[in-house]
Write a protein that holds these residues in place. Structure first.
Motif, PDB file in Angstrom:
ATOM      1  N   CYS C 387      29.644  38.725  15.179  1.00  0.00           N
ATOM      2  CA  CYS C 387      29.036  37.717  14.055  1.00  0.00           C
ATOM      3  C   CYS C 387      27.720  38.212  13.555  1.00  0.00           C
ATOM      4  O   CYS C 387      27.167  38.230  12.527  1.00  0.00           O
ATOM      5  N   THR C 388      27.023  39.227  14.330  1.00  0.00           N
ATOM      6  CA  THR C 388      25.690  39.707  13.813  1.00  0.00           C
ATOM      7  C   THR C 388      25.806  41.085  13.374  1.00  0.00           C
ATOM      8  O   THR C 388      24.934  41.963  13.392  1.00  0.00           O
ATOM      9  N   GLY C 389      27.117  41.586  13.382  1.00  0.00           N
ATOM     10  CA  GLY C 389      27.458  42.883  12.576  1.00  0.00           C
ATOM     11  C   GLY C 389      27.329  43.883  13.785  1.00  0.00           C
ATOM     12  O   GLY C 389      27.295  45.103  13.547  1.00  0.00           O
ATOM     13  N   GLY C 390      27.358  43.396  15.044  1.00  0.00           N
ATOM     14  CA  GLY C 390      27.655  44.470  16.098  1.00  0.00           C
ATOM     15  C   GLY C 390      28.832  44.919  16.399  1.00  0.00           C
ATOM     16  O   GLY C 390      29.772  44.615  15.489  1.00  0.00           O
ATOM     17  N   CYS C 391      29.076  45.667  17.354  1.00  0.00           N
ATOM     18  CA  CYS C 391      30.563  45.992  17.677  1.00  0.00           C
ATOM     19  C   CYS C 391      31.218  45.679  18.958  1.00  0.00           C
ATOM     20  O   CYS C 391      30.690  45.579  19.825  1.00  0.00           O
ATOM     21  N   VAL C 392      32.459  45.029  18.947  1.00  0.00           N
ATOM     22  CA  VAL C 392      33.106  44.670  20.273  1.00  0.00           C
ATOM     23  C   VAL C 392      33.666  46.119  20.837  1.00  0.00           C
ATOM     24  O   VAL C 392      34.750  46.441  20.180  1.00  0.00           O
ATOM     25  N   ARG C 393      33.018  46.518  21.600  1.00  0.00           N
ATOM     26  CA  ARG C 393      33.535  47.833  22.108  1.00  0.00           C
ATOM     27  C   ARG C 393      34.434  47.979  23.359  1.00  0.00           C
ATOM     28  O   ARG C 393      35.242  48.721  23.494  1.00  0.00           O
TER      29      ARG C 393
END
Lengths: 156, 280, 705
Positions: C387-393
């Motif tokens: 949602c905050t533009g991070g990445c689901v790694r």
């Protein structure tokens, strides 16, 4: 008021205010710190002790009401074979997390099995319903009682 | 400094009471909480305490003249274990408070507390229980509805003790007890229904209905019960709306920290309906 | 009561007897109320009875010798409790802002004596108009904190939407009811201040004491005593009562102990934030949810305190396990003249996750599609942006979790049962592991590992509070070094003895602190045979791939997530509307269990707390005073109130977690409330948008038409 009673099989004679809570008598006058104050209104069961073999809320018992009775706390009970069975059951089941409710559950378990050595799971849950636990969700405590019964075959 | 006396006999207790004012104390399950002052403090009492829980004269449970006598200081757990107590009363007691509290509490204590939510009261009202009061010079026996005059108020005099509770030695053929709390474990009662009936060949011979916690004094109507006698149970289904309308004004619950008046009323009527419709 | 679980192959997961259990069973564990000090005095807090007022004067009776009044004039340093926002006065100054606010302490050698003085204290108040509800606060725009973040182009998504659906949800207070009430004690030994107490974060208390006492770190020792439950309720609160006893110890020259009465504890200690969450959902031509406008309102109470961080987790969890392309998320902490809200297991996430789970449920019902299938259409996958533009790694094991739970609960068959008053519901959820955003970097947690021949001691600031930290951390060290656990010592958490590895919060203890311990133990292992004695330290370093812009809330707010699904089966009595949660199935991905039984103990406990919050734990306030302010009126589950619980795990080792472990403590709580709500919605055939779901609510719902 003169109060004569038995505490963990020792005869005691003291003079205290009649309205003194048994809980405070035990903790402050006799150093029985296993008895806990969780609410002071008989709702949580952390303060239960055995009086003539039955679990009772010590926060509600006035000193005058225990005259001539036998009071047993964990400090006394922990030396018994029945305690060892309960301890083994509870350890194996994972019944203890923060531990504050634990003395109350041990006492209530003894009170239950003393009266009903072969309870059903529903009977166990009902007998323990006066003891609150916020950590375990109760399953592992009920399992602990179940294991205590198995391990303590013949003790109750 | 709160002093206390633990008389050796009932006679002695009544003598002491005739001379001085005391607060009567059994095991303290009501009084020690009502007067509580907080962590590690002793509850407050203005008068000295008269301890009576140990008096053997007050612990007897027996049958005489087809009536069951329950001593004022009979412990709830022991009443539950007694063979002569009607099963529905055992059920009621088994849902009071919690196991350790039941190991301490007395029936008389619950009656003298006279709370609108007192769990023993619906049964006592339904069976026209009698309360025996004794002082050193008098013994009075009265109906429980005469003993309790208002919420938390009884006619107990300063020199009197409740000594016995007398109930008929009778078990009804149909018994329903439903008690609602805030959870399944111990809690004060939001509303309760006690329904008992003797049914023979589909006809109501005797019926008792009492509602707990929804009025200042236990809601029960002998008139409504009379009107149901000799009715066929199968007819109840058609009459039920009319019957509920009669009970409605008796149910006067309040909003409080535990529930709402609206819920308590609706559920009480539902419980009566459920009881009547399932009587056969 | 059965726990059916698939065989867990990891050796580390094998359960051992918890190391602290025996002492607790024997009644020998010493909680702070069991401690006695020589010449000890007791303290009791005198509190405001007004929701908002100026204090014009306080009439104090004659104080006998040996008794003391301790108030704002006795604060050596700053009269504010140090936390995220240090706005709460330790002792009220010339005004009070909530019923229960501490004004002064009465301190003395005898509790009766204290009580006598206490009852004679007469404050004179000039009452002012308080803001008592979230509605009132919203009307007056009394906002402490206002956050907003966006992703992609929400305006466009709404402009192009084929359908816009609006919905709103609310949740109530929750009180922790740790069985051990708040308790803390202080004494000076020479010129060093010692504070002992039931707490989660000794270094938080140390910081608060430095401000309040105007003392350097070197002269302060904060020691955690055996803690009888916490759940967040002893995260920031001990900073307040810790300062109280320290100030009292300084003034009186005696050790001072202050143990709260349960009623007092409920009245004034922090609670879970009540919430309102409002959604606008933009659906495209395929009925996919492509845009969300989310407005989160939290009732922070009279002081902001820790609430900004709770609000952060609330808004960062607001899209839960879903990939929503366009977002506008706003969060506001509102000020009301009621007791301050604070940390509680889940920390803002339960409120927003309940809301979005029920939003999905309601939308699916509107569209005439199965809620689970609708949810699965939007699930995050590995490499998706958060949602905050991070990445689901990490690999997202949700499909496997869902398959497992659907099978074990027989979900779809039971869903077909359209009998009114019986229902089944499913929830999907995650929990971000560790501190939100930059938190871990700020803490820069440090641990020490010391070898002395064949005994290894580790020093951390993580506390055992019932969750099993001592057992789990000792196990991690023992297993890594391949030595018996009896040879591993966990140093007392005393700020004078241990480094600051961070607070015991945010489900970070196993993953972050345990991870650091494992890393250090591996280093020690390599040198084990060479050196008889060895001391190693390490600081936590965020994985390099993480980036977080704290200004704009962009990037990776959490390094990794734990995931789960819960299925609840409920039954409602049509006569009394009593709600029974009959079964609760749970499947979790916490990486790798470090000790299976300890973990299941946590999961079952969290599930039951969640069921309590969703059903029987009712706490409202009326004119600023809590309506349910003791255990007679505020009910938590007893042994007779718990469902049959089924708990299983899916393995998903995390590279940076010890033995692959992630976070678990709060994940356990988040799923059961929306699962229960969905089951009730199924049972009643109506939307459930508010918690708690009481019989009173169900009765009204059933009689609406």
């Amino acid at each position: 008021m003169k109060i004569d009673f038995t505490l963990n099989n020792k005869e005691i004679s003291i003079d205290v205010d009649a309205n003194r809570r048994l809980l405070d008598l035990l903790r402050d006058d006799f150093g029985m710190k296993s008895v806990k104050e969780g609410c002071g209104e008989g709702e949580c069961g952390a303060c239960v002790v055995l009086v003539n073999g039955r679990s009772m809320n010590s926060c509600m018992l006035p000193a005058g009401a225990i005259i001539g009775k036998s009071v047993v706390t964990l400090e006394g009970f922990k030396h018994t074979e029945r305690y060892k069975a309960i301890e083994s059951g509870f350890l194996k089941a994972g019944s203890v997390q923060c531990g504050f409710c634990t003395p109350g559950f041990v006492i209530s378990t003894e009170s239950l099995l003393n009266e009903n050595p072969h309870p059903t799971d529903d009977e166990i849950k009902e007998a323990l319903s006066g003891n609150l636990c916020r950590c375990t969700g109760y399953n592992m405590i009920v399992k602990g009682v179940r294991l205590a019964i198995e391990m303590g075959e013949g003790l109750w | 400094m709160v002093d206390g006396i633990r008389p050796k006999s009932l006679k002695k207790a009544l003598e002491i009471l005739s001379e001085q004012q005391f607060t009567i104390m059994a095991s303290g399950t009501d009084l020690m909480v009502q007067r509580a002052r907080g962590f590690a403090l002793a509850p407050e009492f203005e008068k000295p305490l008269l301890f009576i829980e140990h008096l053997s004269e007050l612990k007897k449970i027996y049958i005489e003249n087809d009536e069951i006598h329950i001593g004022a200081c009979a412990i709830l757990t022991d009443i539950m274990h007694s063979e002569i107590i009607p099963p529905v009363l055992k059920d009621i007691i088994g849902q009071m408070a919690s196991p350790p509290t039941r190991n301490m509490a007395t029936l008389a204590g619950n009656i003298c507390n006279a709370s609108p939510a007192g769990d023993s009261l619906p049964y006592l009202y339904a069976v026209d229980a009698k309360i025996v009061l004794q002082s050193s010079d008098e013994k009075r026996t009265m109906h429980v509805s005469e003993f309790i005059t208002a919420a938390k108020k009884t006619v107990l005099k300063a020199n009197e003790l409740v000594t016995d509770i007398i109930i008929p030695n009778k078990v009804y053929s149909h018994n329903v007890y439903r008690r609602l709390g805030q959870r399944k474990g111990m809690s004060l009662t939001k509303a309760s229904l006690l329904g008992m009936a003797d049914i023979e060949e589909g006809k109501i011979i005797d019926i008792r209905i009492a509602l707990g916690a929804v009025s200042a004094i236990i809601a029960r109507s002998k008139e409504i019960e009379e009107s149901l006698k000799n009715k066929k149970t199968e007819d109840l289904k058609t009459d039920v709306a009319e019957i509920l309308a009669k009970y409605d004004p008796l149910i006067k619950p309040i909003d409080d920290a535990r529930s709402t008046a609206k819920y308590r009323k609706k559920v009480s009527l539902n419980l009566i309906k459920d009881f009547l419709e399932n009587l056969n | 009561m059965k726990s059916k679980r698939a065989p867990v192959k990891q050796p580390i997961s094998k359960s051992i007897i918890r190391v602290d259990s025996r002492a607790k069973l024997r009644g020998e564990a010493q909680y702070v109320s069991d401690w006695e000090f020589e010449n000890m005095l007791y303290a009791r807090t005198f509190r405001s009875t007004k929701a908002k007022a100026k204090i014009l004067s306080i009439e104090i009776p004659d104080i006998p010798e040996g008794y003391f009044i301790v108030d704002k004039n006795d604060v050596p340093g700053v009269n504010r409790m140090r936390t995220v926002v240090s706005d709460h006065p330790l002792f009220a100054e010339d005004n009070v802002q909530y019923i229960g606010q501490p004004i002064l302490l009465v301190v003395g050698p005898d509790r009766e004596g204290i009580d006598s003085i206490y009852s004679q204290i007469k404050p004179e108040y000039q009452e002012e108009t308080p803001l008592l509800t979230l509605e009132e606060a919203e009307k007056h725009s009394k906002v402490f904190t206002d956050y907003n973040y966006k992703k992609e182009d929400p305006e466009k998504a709404f402009a192009n939407a084929h359908r816009i659906i609006e919905d709103s949800f609310s949740t109530g207070y929750q009180e922790h009811v740790y069985l051990e009430p708040q308790g803390i004690a202080a004494e000076f030994k020479d010129d060093t201040l010692f504070v002992y107490g039931s707490m989660q974060c000794p270094f938080y208390v140390e910081g608060a004491l430095m401000d309040a006492m105007d003392m350097p770190k070197e002269k302060i020792r904060v020691v955690q005593t055996v803690t009888g439950g916490a759940f967040g309720g002893k995260e920031e609160f001990p900073s307040l009562n810790g300062c109280h006893v320290a100030i009292a110890a300084k003034k009186t020259g005696h050790p001072v102990s202050m143990i709260y009465d349960r009623d007092e504890d409920i009245l004034c200690s922090t609670k879970r934030h009540p919430s309102k969450v409002r959604f606008k959902a933009a659906l495209d031509e395929n009925d996919d949810l492509v845009g969300l406008d989310i407005d989160v309102l939290l009732n922070a109470g009279a002081y902001n305190g820790l609430s900004p961080v709770v609000l952060q987790r609330a808004i960062f969890s607001a899209t839960n396990v879903y990939h929503i392309k366009n977002l506008n998320v706003r969060g506001r902490n509102y000020m009301t003249n009621v007791l301050p809200s604070g940390a509680y297991r889940g920390f803002g996430a339960p409120q927003t996750i309940f809301a979005i789970e029920m939003l999905f449920y309601n939308i699916a019902k509107k569209l005439g599609v199965d809620p689970l299938e609708y949810k699965m259409r939007h699930l995050l996958k590995q490499a998706d942006s958060t949602c905050t533009g991070g990445c689901v790694r990490e690999e997202v094991k949700m499909p496997e979790i869902i398959e497992k739970i659907v099978k074990s609960s027989d979900y779809y068959n039971k869903l077909k049962n359209n009998k009114k008053y019986q229902g089944i519901g499913i929830s999907l959820f995650l929990h971000g592991c560790g501190f939100t955003g930059k938190g871990e970097s700020v803490i820069n947690g440090k641990i020490e590992l010391i070898k002395n021949k064949d005994i290894v001691t580790f020093k951390v600031s993580s506390v055992e509070m019932g969750q099993g930290a001592e057992t789990v951390l000792r196990k991690i060290v023992a297993e890594t070094l391949e030595i018996p656990i009896e040879k591993v010592i966990y140093e007392t958490v005393d700020t004078g003895k241990v480094p600051d590895s961070g607070p015991t919060v945010a489900s970070r203890t196993t993953m972050i602190v345990g991870g650091l311990l494992q890393k250090t133990a591996m280093q020690m292992k390599e040198r084990w045979d060479d050196l008889e004695n060895l001391e190693l330290t390490n600081n936590y370093k965020q994985p390099k791939y993480l980036s977080w812009d704290d200004e704009n809330f962009r990037g990776d707010c959490y390094p990794v997530h734990s995931w789960g699904a819960n299925v609840a089966e409920v039954e409602i009595d049509p006569v009394t509307y009593e709600l029974t949660v009959k079964k609760l199935h749970a499947v979790f991905d916490v990486g790798v269990p470090i000790d299976e039984r300890a973990l299941i103990g946590q999961m079952e406990g969290g599930v039951v707390q969640g069921v309590g919050w969703a059903t029987i734990e009712v706490m409202g306030s009326d004119l600023g005073r809590l309506k349910q302010a003791n255990l007679t009126d505020y009910k938590i589950p007893t042994s007779m109130d718990v469902p049959e619980i089924d708990c299983d795990f899916v393995l998903n080792p995390y590279e940076f977690g010890p033995f692959g472990a992630k976070c678990a403590g709060e994940l356990s709580f988040v799923g059961s409330p929306p699962a229960v709500a969905a089951a009730v919605a199924h049972a009643m055939g109506k939307a459930i948008n508010h918690l708690p779901i009481t019989p009173e609510v169900l009765m009204e719902m059933d009689n609406e038409d």
